[in-house]
Motif scaffolding. Structure first.
Motif, PDB file in Angstrom:
ATOM      1  N   LYS A  20       0.857  -1.179   0.000  1.00 42.07           N
ATOM      2  CA  LYS A  20       0.000   0.000   0.000  1.00 42.07           C
ATOM      3  C   LYS A  20       0.896   1.232   0.000  1.00 42.07           C
ATOM      4  O   LYS A  20       2.090   1.139   0.269  1.00 42.07           O
ATOM      5  CB  LYS A  20      -0.895  -0.010   1.235  1.00 42.07           C
ATOM      6  CG  LYS A  20      -1.954  -1.095   1.189  1.00 42.07           C
ATOM      7  CD  LYS A  20      -2.959  -0.806   0.106  1.00 42.07           C
ATOM      8  CE  LYS A  20      -4.008  -1.899   0.001  1.00 42.07           C
ATOM      9  NZ  LYS A  20      -4.845  -1.731  -1.197  1.00 42.07           N
ATOM     10  N   ASN A  21       0.305   2.379  -0.281  1.00 42.15           N
ATOM     11  CA  ASN A  21       1.034   3.643  -0.291  1.00 42.15           C
ATOM     12  C   ASN A  21       2.180   3.622  -1.289  1.00 42.15           C
ATOM     13  O   ASN A  21       3.273   4.099  -1.004  1.00 42.15           O
ATOM     14  CB  ASN A  21       1.579   3.971   1.107  1.00 42.15           C
ATOM     15  CG  ASN A  21       0.480   3.987   2.134  1.00 42.15           C
ATOM     16  OD1 ASN A  21      -0.589   4.554   1.907  1.00 42.15           O
ATOM     17  ND2 ASN A  21       0.707   3.363   3.259  1.00 42.15           N
ATOM     18  N   ILE A  26       0.299   7.572  -4.120  1.00 43.00           N
ATOM     19  CA  ILE A  26       0.514   8.849  -3.448  1.00 43.00           C
ATOM     20  C   ILE A  26       0.374  10.002  -4.444  1.00 43.00           C
ATOM     21  O   ILE A  26      -0.198  11.042  -4.125  1.00 43.00           O
ATOM     22  CB  ILE A  26       1.882   8.846  -2.718  1.00 43.00           C
ATOM     23  CG1 ILE A  26       1.766   7.924  -1.497  1.00 43.00           C
ATOM     24  CG2 ILE A  26       2.293  10.248  -2.303  1.00 43.00           C
ATOM     25  CD1 ILE A  26       3.070   7.539  -0.870  1.00 43.00           C
TER      26      ILE A  26
END
Ligand code: ZN
Length: 139
Positions: A20-21, A26
């Protein structure tokens, strides 16, 4: 070994891409925020845990890494070795992606998939996001 990555590099890449991220995630969040949208991230109660969701609009966005989700574009950079293995992995992932989108649609959610390679063209992506989400200032 024909592959241009060492096993260590390959697993590092997998870790990065599955996580994730991720970078493209982002970038999409920053873009949405700058466009004036507010969102929730990683809604774990929804099928497929969309990367971004807009509960008031019942809309969800997935940001897919081109490699892991088998986009087949230039930057998906498919491994040259163990082709059958990777093809099986990719088609499994794609199958799961399709099932998640279907489940969300059945719950009345609209979905948008943003591919990693699309994040390179922010102007075009911004237009796409606004078209999908509609007017701002609504969560
Ligand atoms: Zn792509």
């Amino acid at each position: 070994m024909v592959d241009n990555l060492t096993p260590e590099q390959r697993s590092e890449r997998m870790r990065r891409i599955r996580g994730k991220n991720t970078k493209p995630e982002i970038a999409v969040r920053k873009l949405l925020f700058s466009l004036g949208y507010r969102y929730r991230i990683h809604a774990s109660s929804l099928p497929g845990k969309p990367d971004l969701c807009f509960p008031g609009r019942r809309k969800a966005i997935f940001v897919h890494g081109c490699f892991w989700h088998g986009h087949g574009c230039k930057i998906s950079n498919e491994p040259k070795t163990r082709t059958a293995y990777w093809q099986a992995r990719f088609s499994k992932n794609k199958e799961r992606d399709r099932a998640n989108l279907l489940a969300l649609h059945q719950l009345g959610w609209e979905t948008l998939v943003v591919w990693e390679c699309e994040v390179r063209h922010l102007d075009r992506l911004a237009e796409q996001l606004v078209a999908f989400l509609g007017p701002r200032r609504m969560v």
